[in-house]
Design a protein around this motif. Structure first.
Motif, short mmCIF file in Angstrom:
data_model
loop_
_atom_site.label_atom_id
_atom_site.label_comp_id
_atom_site.label_asym_id
_atom_site.label_seq_id
_atom_site.Cartn_x
_atom_site.Cartn_y
_atom_site.Cartn_z
N GLY B 51 123.35 -41.37 -27.53
CA GLY B 51 122.17 -41.13 -28.36
C GLY B 51 122.55 -40.19 -29.49
O GLY B 51 123.49 -39.41 -29.36
N PRO B 52 121.80 -40.24 -30.57
CA PRO B 52 122.10 -39.34 -31.69
C PRO B 52 121.70 -37.91 -31.33
O PRO B 52 121.09 -37.66 -30.30
N ASN B 53 122.08 -36.98 -32.19
CA ASN B 53 121.71 -35.58 -31.94
C ASN B 53 120.20 -35.46 -31.84
O ASN B 53 119.46 -36.05 -32.61
N GLY B 54 119.77 -34.68 -30.85
CA GLY B 54 118.34 -34.45 -30.66
C GLY B 54 117.64 -35.55 -29.89
O GLY B 54 116.42 -35.56 -29.77
N ALA B 55 118.42 -36.49 -29.34
CA ALA B 55 117.81 -37.62 -28.63
C ALA B 55 117.33 -37.22 -27.23
O ALA B 55 116.51 -37.91 -26.64
N GLY B 56 117.86 -36.12 -26.71
CA GLY B 56 117.46 -35.68 -25.37
C GLY B 56 118.61 -35.71 -24.36
O GLY B 56 118.39 -35.49 -23.17
N LYS B 57 119.83 -35.95 -24.84
CA LYS B 57 120.99 -36.04 -23.92
C LYS B 57 121.23 -34.70 -23.22
O LYS B 57 121.33 -34.63 -22.00
N SER B 58 121.32 -33.65 -24.02
CA SER B 58 121.60 -32.33 -23.42
C SER B 58 120.45 -31.86 -22.54
O SER B 58 120.68 -31.23 -21.51
N THR B 59 119.24 -32.20 -22.93
CA THR B 59 118.08 -31.83 -22.09
C THR B 59 118.20 -32.49 -20.73
O THR B 59 117.99 -31.85 -19.69
N ALA B 60 118.57 -33.77 -20.72
CA ALA B 60 118.71 -34.49 -19.45
C ALA B 60 119.79 -33.83 -18.59
O ALA B 60 119.60 -33.60 -17.38
N ILE B 61 120.92 -33.50 -19.22
CA ILE B 61 122.03 -32.87 -18.47
C ILE B 61 121.58 -31.53 -17.91
O ILE B 61 121.86 -31.18 -16.76
N ARG B 62 120.89 -30.76 -18.72
CA ARG B 62 120.45 -29.43 -18.27
C ARG B 62 119.41 -29.53 -17.16
O ARG B 62 119.33 -28.65 -16.30
N LEU B 63 118.66 -30.59 -17.14
CA LEU B 63 117.73 -30.81 -16.03
C LEU B 63 118.51 -31.13 -14.76
O LEU B 63 118.17 -30.65 -13.67
N LEU B 64 119.57 -31.91 -14.90
CA LEU B 64 120.38 -32.26 -13.72
C LEU B 64 121.06 -31.03 -13.12
O LEU B 64 121.25 -30.94 -11.91
N LEU B 65 121.41 -30.08 -14.00
CA LEU B 65 122.13 -28.89 -13.54
C LEU B 65 121.20 -27.76 -13.09
O LEU B 65 121.67 -26.73 -12.61
N GLY B 66 119.91 -27.93 -13.30
CA GLY B 66 118.97 -26.88 -12.91
C GLY B 66 118.80 -25.79 -13.95
O GLY B 66 118.19 -24.76 -13.67
N PHE B 67 119.34 -25.99 -15.15
CA PHE B 67 119.14 -25.01 -16.22
C PHE B 67 117.70 -25.09 -16.74
O PHE B 67 117.15 -24.12 -17.23
N LEU B 68 117.14 -26.29 -16.68
CA LEU B 68 115.75 -26.50 -17.10
C LEU B 68 114.95 -26.99 -15.89
O LEU B 68 115.52 -27.60 -14.98
N HIS B 69 113.68 -26.73 -15.93
CA HIS B 69 112.79 -27.22 -14.87
C HIS B 69 112.00 -28.41 -15.41
O HIS B 69 111.43 -28.31 -16.49
N PRO B 70 111.99 -29.51 -14.67
CA PRO B 70 111.27 -30.68 -15.21
C PRO B 70 109.77 -30.45 -15.29
O PRO B 70 109.20 -29.76 -14.44
N THR B 71 109.17 -31.01 -16.33
CA THR B 71 107.71 -30.95 -16.44
C THR B 71 107.09 -31.91 -15.43
O THR B 71 106.09 -31.61 -14.80
N SER B 72 107.73 -33.07 -15.31
CA SER B 72 107.33 -34.02 -14.26
C SER B 72 108.52 -34.90 -13.93
O SER B 72 109.53 -34.88 -14.62
N GLY B 73 108.38 -35.67 -12.87
CA GLY B 73 109.48 -36.53 -12.45
C GLY B 73 110.47 -35.77 -11.57
O GLY B 73 110.27 -34.59 -11.28
N SER B 74 111.50 -36.47 -11.16
CA SER B 74 112.48 -35.84 -10.26
C SER B 74 113.88 -36.36 -10.54
O SER B 74 114.06 -37.37 -11.22
N ALA B 75 114.85 -35.62 -10.04
CA ALA B 75 116.25 -36.03 -10.20
C ALA B 75 117.02 -35.64 -8.96
O ALA B 75 116.78 -34.58 -8.38
N THR B 76 117.92 -36.52 -8.55
CA THR B 76 118.85 -36.15 -7.47
C THR B 76 120.26 -36.30 -8.01
O THR B 76 120.56 -37.20 -8.80
N VAL B 77 121.12 -35.39 -7.57
CA VAL B 77 122.54 -35.44 -7.95
C VAL B 77 123.32 -35.36 -6.65
O VAL B 77 123.11 -34.44 -5.84
N LEU B 78 124.17 -36.36 -6.42
CA LEU B 78 124.92 -36.48 -5.17
C LEU B 78 123.97 -36.42 -3.96
O LEU B 78 124.27 -35.82 -2.93
N GLY B 79 122.82 -36.99 -4.13
CA GLY B 79 121.84 -37.05 -3.05
C GLY B 79 121.03 -35.78 -2.86
O GLY B 79 120.20 -35.71 -1.96
N LEU B 80 121.28 -34.77 -3.71
CA LEU B 80 120.58 -33.49 -3.56
C LEU B 80 119.54 -33.33 -4.66
O LEU B 80 119.75 -33.80 -5.79
#
Lengths: 267, 314
Positions: B51-80
């Protein structure tokens, strides 16, 4: 607490710590020497009425007794600046500085909870403050020996002096660290911590020099470190409790805010 | 098992999670950085996140790492769970932040030692990675502040992979690498895939995605536009056709798969998609002096998808 982070923090600050400790030790050694050499002369000047008494009771200290001289040294701006290098400077940059530089990313990508990072940095701040205060006590003891006034110093009271000073600068450090975990940028964190320290210091000094402003001293954290009274054997448990409460409040804020914060990509 | 799975993952900035909004946190503007992202990255694949800059790529990654808290929805990484088990997730992954910042006062070696000590796992791949990325011991003994941008990026790659993580999340990993080092890095990714590791790879460089990824997700303005096999995406792409003519141009109007037809003085250009048989039959016997048919790059397939996505309300 994380040992690797603590060791890294220690290594990165040790040179600065040595410089601060040497500075504080030299400064604290000077006060007993000044007291031993000029104490009686100043007493005569004050008794003559040439200088208002308040000017010689800066921040609750004086140079007419060893305990007064050490209290003057402890509340003097030189001591404040040296102690604040860790209590305010290191504490505020510990998280906000890393965040601004972008290195917090690398740190938090490791299996460390934010609470662990915070507690480790808090331990580091308190450790640095404790060592710096201890250095100033060592300097005071050396200075008293050089001035030949060691007999006026009661060694059993020095741990309380240390504890009271550590609680004071620890409270400032806890406020600094709380500001550090709250902001993304270093400037507001420093602004808040320096503002808290300077206003607090100003209120205490103002109250000590101007009787009408004495009521303001209760709003200053410095008011709860009465070094002269502590060295004369009058430890006020209430003072220690108030300083501890300020520190605990700042810690509670940080532990509530830091884990809940969103850490967006550094801009 | 899925290495990463997100369901309706959404991040809206401007709504405070703090009990009291501290001074300077007066975010009154609501920004929908990521909206309803649902993707699944399977074990052992190299997954491109484009995606181009500002598309939300880094936001998605930071949600996966727990740097950001999701507003809604969920994510699992390695089943966690990405929120609840964030520390355990970070124990098992390697992460390369985009535009990585390093501790300048440390040597490269000490920095890697420090970061691996924080991870608590042995740096089993460090020697191999340093050799392949041309980071000799004498370079590692220099202070990071003396490193060039490319060398910092190489250190960033080593720190992310040195402990042999099950999943590597790499944000723009080839930024600042010269072409030789990029090639070395692609080789490392291939080896990791062979070893069963999973790579989640964010990039806006399409050629590298084309080269190394098995599947690709494309995001735009915080929304998922498509998730495709790279092979399928490439197969669907149009070919660029150019012919020089010595006589009248063949009539390609209505020929299946032909679009963008332009005929000028002795020159015909068009795009061709799908099966070529009808096209070849249409040009048979035409006075062609020269004919070039080249596959469009992924870039064009990507732009095509983006054009389609324009119809999605932002």
């Amino acid at each position: 607490m994380n040992r690797a982070l603590l060791a890294h923090t220690w290594r990165s600050q040790r040179l600065k710590l040595v410089v601060v400790c040497v500075g504080l030790a030299i400064w604290s050694a000077l006060l007993p020497i000044v007291y031993g050499t000029f104490g009686q002369t100043f007493r005569s000047i004050i008794d003559s009425g040439l200088i208002p008494k308040q000017l010689m009771q800066f921040g609750g200290g004086d140079i007419f007794s060893l305990s007064g001289a050490l209290a003057l040294g402890a509340i003097h701006p030189i001591s404040l600046i040296l102690n604040s290098i860790f209590a305010a400077g290191f504490a505020t940059s510990a998280v906000a500085g890393e965040r601004q530089r972008g290195t917090l990313e690398v740190l938090l990508a490791r299996p460390l909870s934010r609470q662990t990072v915070y507690v480790t940095l808090l331990v580091a701040v308190l450790g640095f403050v404790g060592i710096a205060v201890a250095a100033s006590i060592v300097g005071a003891v050396i200075g008293a020996a050089i001035a030949g006034v060691s007999g006026e110093l009661v060694p059993a009271r020095l741990p309380f002096f240390w504890l009271n000073a550590v609680l004071l600068f620890g409270a400032i450090g806890a406020v600094g660290l709380a500001a550090s975990v709250t902001f993304d940028r270093l400037t507001p964190a420093i602004g808040l911590t320096v503002g808290f320290t300077v206003v607090s210091y100003f209120l205490e000094v103002l109250g000590s020099l101007w009787p009408d402003a004495q009521g303001l001293q209760r709003y200053s954290v410095f008011h709860y470190f009465d070094a002269k009274q502590v060295l004369e054997g009058n430890v006020a448990a209430g003072n220690l409790a108030i300083l501890a409460a300020v520190g605990v409040a700042a810690i509670a804020w940080a532990l509530a805010v830091f884990p809940r914060r969103d850490l967006a990509a550094p801009s | 098992m899925s290495a990463i799975a997100t369901a309706g993952l959404t991040k809206v900035y401007g709504r405070s999670r703090l009990p009291i909004r501290p001074p300077g946190h007066g975010a009154s503007i609501v920004v929908r950085a990521l909206e309803d992202l649902s993707i699944e990255v399977t074990d052992g694949e190299i997954f491109g996140f484009l995606g181009p800059n500002g598309a939300g790529k880094s936001t998605a990654i930071r949600l996966l790492l727990g740097f950001l808290h999701p507003t809604s929805g969920s994510a699992t990484v390695l089943g966690l769970d990405a929120v609840r088990d964030s520390v355990e997730i970070r124990r098992r992954i390697g992460y390369l932040p985009g535009g990585i910042a390093l501790y300048d006062s440390l040597t490269g070696e000490r920095l890697l030692d420090y970061l691996v000590a924080l991870t608590g796992r042995p740096p089993s791949r460090r020697a191999e990675l340093c050799e392949r990325l041309e980071l000799p011991p004498e370079t590692l003994r220099r202070l990071v502040r003396d490193y060039s941008r490319g060398m910092r990026q190489k250190i960033g790659i080593v720190q992310a992979l040195q402990h042999d993580p099950e999943l590597a999340i790499l944000d723009e990993p080839t930024e600042g690498l010269d072409p030789l080092m990029q090639r070395a890095f692609y080789g490392i990714l291939e080896d990791l895939r062979s070893a069963g590791r999973t790579i989640f790879f964010s990039s806006h460089v399409l050629s590298e995605v084309e080269r190394v990824c098995d599947r690709v997700a494309i995001v735009r303005r915080g929304r998922l536009v498509a998730v495709e096999d790279v092979e399928a995406l490439l197969a669907r792409r149009k070919r660029n056709v150019e012919m020089r003519l010595t006589g009248p141009a063949p009539d390609l109007t209505g020929v299946a798969g032909v679009s963008g037809l332009i005929v000028t003085d002795g020159r015909l250009t068009c795009q061709l998609a799908g099966d070529m048989q009808e096209f070849l039959a249409a040009i048979a016997g035409a006075p062609i002096a020269d004919l070039t048919i080249e596959p469009a790059h992924l870039e064009e397939a990507f732009l095509e998808l983006y054009r389609d996505a324009e119809e999605i309300p932002a």
